[in-house]
Scaffold this active site. Sequence first.
Site, PDB file in Angstrom:
ATOM      1  N   HIS A 149      44.849  31.347  34.738  1.00  0.00           N
ATOM      2  CA  HIS A 149      43.509  30.903  35.113  1.00  0.00           C
ATOM      3  C   HIS A 149      43.098  31.371  36.502  1.00  0.00           C
ATOM      4  O   HIS A 149      43.939  31.529  37.386  1.00  0.00           O
ATOM      5  CB  HIS A 149      43.421  29.368  35.095  1.00  0.00           C
ATOM      6  CG  HIS A 149      43.854  28.737  33.808  1.00  0.00           C
ATOM      7  ND1 HIS A 149      45.155  28.358  33.562  1.00  0.00           N
ATOM      8  CD2 HIS A 149      43.160  28.437  32.691  1.00  0.00           C
ATOM      9  CE1 HIS A 149      45.240  27.839  32.353  1.00  0.00           C
ATOM     10  NE2 HIS A 149      44.045  27.888  31.803  1.00  0.00           N
ATOM     11  N   HIS A 282      42.521  34.016  43.041  1.00  0.00           N
ATOM     12  CA  HIS A 282      43.880  34.378  42.645  1.00  0.00           C
ATOM     13  C   HIS A 282      44.203  33.816  41.268  1.00  0.00           C
ATOM     14  O   HIS A 282      43.463  32.973  40.738  1.00  0.00           O
ATOM     15  CB  HIS A 282      44.894  33.828  43.655  1.00  0.00           C
ATOM     16  CG  HIS A 282      44.894  32.332  43.746  1.00  0.00           C
ATOM     17  ND1 HIS A 282      44.104  31.630  44.630  1.00  0.00           N
ATOM     18  CD2 HIS A 282      45.590  31.398  43.029  1.00  0.00           C
ATOM     19  CE1 HIS A 282      44.307  30.337  44.476  1.00  0.00           C
ATOM     20  NE2 HIS A 282      45.203  30.164  43.504  1.00  0.00           N
TER      21      HIS A 282
END
Length: 347
Positions: A149, A282
């Site tokens: 994710h 990230h």
Amino acid sequence: MALVDYPSSDEDKHNGNDQDTTTTTTTTSQAATGNLKRKRERERERENENEDENPNGLPPLPSKFHDLYASTSRVSTRDDPSLHGGRKRVTPHIEGNWPTHLYIEWYPANAEYKLLSKLISNLKGLPLEGPSKLHSFLISDLGAPLPLHISLSRPIGFGTEQKDAFVISLGTAMQSSGFRPFEFAFSGLDWVANFENTRWFLILRIQKPEYDSLNKLLHVCNTAVQDYGQPPLYAKASATSTSDNTAKSPKWPKQETSKNRSSAEDSKAYWSNLQDVSGAFHISIAWTLGPPNKDLLALTKSVSTDNFQDVAQIRVNIQEIKAKVGNAVTNMPLHMNIQEATGLFSF
């Protein structure tokens, strides 16, 4: 009346050509067999070429299928860290409060899983114990691949009376802003802590994509959650900060604009507080309960320098974002038609 079987006038002719017919039939059969053999060989070649991306040779499952299993069943009514590898619930469970998360989901192909697993395996070479033990996000306890994710919100929560209205509001803003699908690549390997410093994450840094799509997606999400009194993600303080020390943007312009204000001016006002937090985006691939020690940090730097080339070649294509409220997941697709995507780039 009985049917009479009349002999064919061509019977002798056909009988005389039996040998020729047999020869022709045999030749045709051999040609058909050869074509079938070549067809099967081509299919096997395609299967071998796609083996790394899809080892089962089956078409990928639709995104909504995975949403049906987005949460595991609860095994305890209390916060029990022993059931979650020592993790503690950061936000306490409150009856009537719906935990909410906005994110981009990525299911790596089999070859990509192998590359990421190799990175983690290189770090597991150290004798890590206790809080520093490395846990992978790539596979479940049963060995099944897990999605990864990119967060577009902090863990937030809505009351029962707000949750549906929030999802509708966010969906409207997404449609109006005219986002279209985009792709990005990875730039490096690093460690970051969560907001409460209760866990540390091994992450893949993300290169800034074309059209600044991630910053703009975050801007839409932050504006939506702030409209409902929730804290934004990665927001920087500014001179126009509000009492919660974050700058709020105007709401997305309505379809009807005032006589004294054009839609272009409304759009420009909406994006006026757009911030560049590209360095914060990230994807987490592993975690520990404690901060990484010096040896682990040194090894991470070495792996990022010497073993990251193949990972840097990965391109992740983004087609939608997801809003998870409780166990319900809503997919918000990005525009597929470029001609429709005028709102995002109209200023």
